[in-house]
Motif scaffolding. Structure first.
Motif, PDB file in Angstrom:
ATOM      1  N   LYS A  33       0.851  -1.186   0.000  1.00 33.17           N
ATOM      2  CA  LYS A  33       0.000   0.000   0.000  1.00 33.17           C
ATOM      3  C   LYS A  33       0.889   1.238   0.000  1.00 33.17           C
ATOM      4  N   PRO A  34       0.338   2.376  -0.362  1.00 35.40           N
ATOM      5  CA  PRO A  34       1.146   3.600  -0.403  1.00 35.40           C
ATOM      6  C   PRO A  34       1.817   3.881   0.941  1.00 35.40           C
ATOM      7  N   GLY A  35       3.071   4.321   0.868  1.00 38.46           N
ATOM      8  CA  GLY A  35       3.801   4.718   2.063  1.00 38.46           C
ATOM      9  C   GLY A  35       4.786   3.695   2.580  1.00 38.46           C
ATOM     10  N   ILE A  36       4.615   2.431   2.203  1.00 37.10           N
ATOM     11  CA  ILE A  36       5.573   1.420   2.644  1.00 37.10           C
ATOM     12  C   ILE A  36       6.742   1.394   1.660  1.00 37.10           C
ATOM     13  N   SER A  37       7.914   1.081   2.153  1.00 40.08           N
ATOM     14  CA  SER A  37       9.075   1.003   1.262  1.00 40.08           C
ATOM     15  C   SER A  37       9.236  -0.425   0.732  1.00 40.08           C
ATOM     16  N   THR A  38       9.901  -0.532  -0.413  1.00 39.15           N
ATOM     17  CA  THR A  38      10.169  -1.863  -0.947  1.00 39.15           C
ATOM     18  C   THR A  38      11.088  -2.647  -0.017  1.00 39.15           C
ATOM     19  N   GLY A  39      11.964  -1.944   0.685  1.00 34.80           N
ATOM     20  CA  GLY A  39      12.818  -2.613   1.663  1.00 34.80           C
ATOM     21  C   GLY A  39      12.018  -3.202   2.821  1.00 34.80           C
ATOM     22  N   GLU A  40      10.997  -2.479   3.263  1.00 31.16           N
ATOM     23  CA  GLU A  40      10.144  -3.013   4.327  1.00 31.16           C
ATOM     24  C   GLU A  40       9.385  -4.243   3.848  1.00 31.16           C
ATOM     25  N   LEU A  41       8.895  -4.202   2.610  1.00 31.80           N
ATOM     26  CA  LEU A  41       8.203  -5.367   2.067  1.00 31.80           C
ATOM     27  C   LEU A  41       9.139  -6.571   2.010  1.00 31.80           C
ATOM     28  N   ASP A  42      10.369  -6.327   1.579  1.00 33.43           N
ATOM     29  CA  ASP A  42      11.352  -7.404   1.515  1.00 33.43           C
ATOM     30  C   ASP A  42      11.613  -7.996   2.895  1.00 33.43           C
ATOM     31  N   ALA A  43      11.752  -7.134   3.897  1.00 31.21           N
ATOM     32  CA  ALA A  43      12.030  -7.614   5.252  1.00 31.21           C
ATOM     33  C   ALA A  43      10.882  -8.468   5.779  1.00 31.21           C
ATOM     34  N   LEU A  44       9.654  -8.043   5.498  1.00 29.25           N
ATOM     35  CA  LEU A  44       8.485  -8.815   5.924  1.00 29.25           C
ATOM     36  C   LEU A  44       8.454 -10.172   5.229  1.00 29.25           C
ATOM     37  N   CYS A  45       8.721 -10.171   3.930  1.00 28.15           N
ATOM     38  CA  CYS A  45       8.757 -11.438   3.192  1.00 28.15           C
ATOM     39  C   CYS A  45       9.861 -12.348   3.721  1.00 28.15           C
ATOM     40  N   HIS A  46      11.039 -11.773   3.962  1.00 30.27           N
ATOM     41  CA  HIS A  46      12.176 -12.558   4.441  1.00 30.27           C
ATOM     42  C   HIS A  46      11.831 -13.231   5.767  1.00 30.27           C
ATOM     43  N   GLU A  47      11.264 -12.464   6.665  1.00 26.03           N
ATOM     44  CA  GLU A  47      10.896 -13.018   7.973  1.00 26.03           C
ATOM     45  C   GLU A  47       9.888 -14.155   7.812  1.00 26.03           C
ATOM     46  N   HIS A  48       8.908 -13.954   6.931  1.00 23.02           N
ATOM     47  CA  HIS A  48       7.881 -14.987   6.757  1.00 23.02           C
ATOM     48  C   HIS A  48       8.459 -16.233   6.096  1.00 23.02           C
ATOM     49  N   ILE A  49       9.371 -16.050   5.156  1.00 20.08           N
ATOM     50  CA  ILE A  49      10.036 -17.199   4.530  1.00 20.08           C
ATOM     51  C   ILE A  49      10.725 -18.052   5.598  1.00 20.08           C
ATOM     52  N   LEU A  50      11.378 -17.409   6.533  1.00 24.07           N
ATOM     53  CA  LEU A  50      12.072 -18.143   7.589  1.00 24.07           C
ATOM     54  C   LEU A  50      11.094 -18.873   8.504  1.00 24.07           C
ATOM     55  N   THR A  51       9.926 -18.255   8.754  1.00 24.57           N
ATOM     56  CA  THR A  51       8.933 -18.928   9.605  1.00 24.57           C
ATOM     57  C   THR A  51       8.378 -20.176   8.931  1.00 24.57           C
ATOM     58  N   LEU A  52       8.475 -20.241   7.610  1.00 24.07           N
ATOM     59  CA  LEU A  52       8.002 -21.416   6.864  1.00 24.07           C
ATOM     60  C   LEU A  52       9.100 -22.467   6.707  1.00 24.07           C
ATOM     61  N   ASP A  53      10.202 -22.281   7.450  1.00 24.10           N
ATOM     62  CA  ASP A  53      11.341 -23.211   7.400  1.00 24.10           C
ATOM     63  C   ASP A  53      11.974 -23.268   6.016  1.00 24.10           C
ATOM     64  N   CYS A  54      11.971 -22.134   5.332  1.00 27.19           N
ATOM     65  CA  CYS A  54      12.543 -22.037   3.990  1.00 27.19           C
ATOM     66  C   CYS A  54      13.735 -21.086   3.983  1.00 27.19           C
ATOM     67  N   ILE A  55      14.475 -21.136   2.908  1.00 25.97           N
ATOM     68  CA  ILE A  55      15.583 -20.218   2.639  1.00 25.97           C
ATOM     69  C   ILE A  55      15.185 -19.342   1.459  1.00 25.97           C
ATOM     70  N   PRO A  56      15.423 -18.020   1.525  1.00 24.02           N
ATOM     71  CA  PRO A  56      15.159 -17.170   0.362  1.00 24.02           C
ATOM     72  C   PRO A  56      16.242 -17.374  -0.695  1.00 24.02           C
ATOM     73  N   ALA A  57      15.879 -17.962  -1.830  1.00 25.68           N
ATOM     74  CA  ALA A  57      16.875 -18.325  -2.844  1.00 25.68           C
ATOM     75  C   ALA A  57      17.631 -17.130  -3.425  1.00 25.68           C
ATOM     76  N   PRO A  58      16.989 -15.959  -3.630  1.00 24.58           N
ATOM     77  CA  PRO A  58      17.743 -14.858  -4.243  1.00 24.58           C
ATOM     78  C   PRO A  58      18.856 -14.286  -3.373  1.00 24.58           C
ATOM     79  N   LEU A  59      18.744 -14.397  -2.059  1.00 28.68           N
ATOM     80  CA  LEU A  59      19.689 -13.734  -1.162  1.00 28.68           C
ATOM     81  C   LEU A  59      21.103 -14.278  -1.383  1.00 28.68           C
ATOM     82  N   ASN A  60      21.991 -13.383  -1.802  1.00 29.50           N
ATOM     83  CA  ASN A  60      23.389 -13.700  -2.096  1.00 29.50           C
ATOM     84  C   ASN A  60      23.571 -14.572  -3.344  1.00 29.50           C
ATOM     85  N   TYR A  61      22.507 -14.790  -4.115  1.00 36.66           N
ATOM     86  CA  TYR A  61      22.628 -15.538  -5.362  1.00 36.66           C
ATOM     87  C   TYR A  61      23.330 -14.658  -6.389  1.00 36.66           C
ATOM     88  N   ARG A  62      24.530 -15.055  -6.768  1.00 34.53           N
ATOM     89  CA  ARG A  62      25.355 -14.272  -7.692  1.00 34.53           C
ATOM     90  C   ARG A  62      25.507 -12.825  -7.224  1.00 34.53           C
TER      91      ARG A  62
END
Length: 255
Positions: A33-62
């Motif tokens: 929604k308006p006002g949120i930063s793309t960095g904040e969205l990324d952080a929220l996604c990253h945290e949720h990925i970890l709660t699902l016992d997953c690894i975010p594949a793009p992080l540090n990929y190349r």
């Protein structure tokens, strides 16, 4: 070209990974929604990925520095999340790839930060229809060219254009496997599809011309004419009779 075909058991493992990737997109939806930063969205996604016992594949990929790719308006793909604040009417692609127990799930969706303009709505819908068109022709004996032709025909009939330089890809234990899935082409050309093949279909559709430009960060790709761009993505498996979408929010049957 070595295409790794997956067993039914392996495809079921990929379905679990795909469902988890889709769950991240479900989770982030109300936050776009308006006002949120793309960095904040990324952080929220990253945290949720970890709660699902997953690894975010793009992080540090190349060398990619974030857990997700977030592409806004005229950014075609590989947008690096950061300080950019979403504005009312922005269109946003969030691309999620997770690794779960060694298997990749890769999917992306478009989001609106507040009500979109007419052109923004239209290019987003054309891109979704293009994804559906590409998926609809997947079956044993069809060719990679059939997928590209279905996508290109629909997009160009709607007065939009297909990005040429970036494409879908095989996927499984590897993030990017063979074959490449072009989103344009001639019917009947290229390798024939076989049961057990798994790959992404992810057409990038521009409201204007198809030409692209790579920014200085060596990741972010934008439209050369600054027109809007939209993209949707699913991971699919070729079955004995058709296609199975592995990145749905809920389990689905083969179609």
């Amino acid at each position: 070209m070595t295409i790794i075909r997956k067993s039914p058991q392996e495809i079921e493992q990929m379905r679990i990974a795909g469902a988890k990737a889709a769950a991240v997109l479900d989770y982030i939806t109300p936050h776009v929604k308006p006002g949120i930063s793309t960095g904040e969205l990324d952080a929220l996604c990253h945290e949720h990925i970890l709660t699902l016992d997953c690894i975010p594949a793009p992080l540090n990929y190349r060398g990619f520095p974030k857990a997700t790719c977030i592409s806004v308006n005229h950014v075609i793909c590989h947008g690096i999340p950061g300080k950019k604040l979403l504005k009312r009417g922005d269109i946003v692609n969030i691309d999620i790839t997770v690794i779960y127990q060694g298997w990749h799930g890769d999917t992306s969706r478009m989001f609106f930060a507040g009500p979109p303009g007419v052109q923004a709505q239209r290019v987003t819908e054309v891109a979704k229809d293009a994804l559906d068109a590409g998926i609809s022709v997947v079956k044993p004996g069809a060719t990679l060219g059939d997928i590209g032709h279905a996508i290109q025909s629909l997009v160009e009939e709607q007065g939009c254009s297909v990005v040429r330089e970036y494409c879908g890809h095989g996927i499984g234990r590897g993030f990017h496997e063979e074959p490449q899935i072009l989103h344009y082409g001639r019917p009947g050309t290229g390798p024939a599809l076989q049961s057990g093949m798994t790959f992404t279909i992810e057409p990038m559709v521009n409201a204007g011309r198809p030409e692209t430009r790579l920014l200085g960060d060596q990741w972010t790709v934008v439209t050369r004419d600054h027109s809007l761009s939209a993209q949707w993505e699913h991971t699919v498996a070729v079955t004995d009779t058709g296609v199975d979408i592995l990145t749905l929010s809920t389990p689905a049957q083969s179609v």
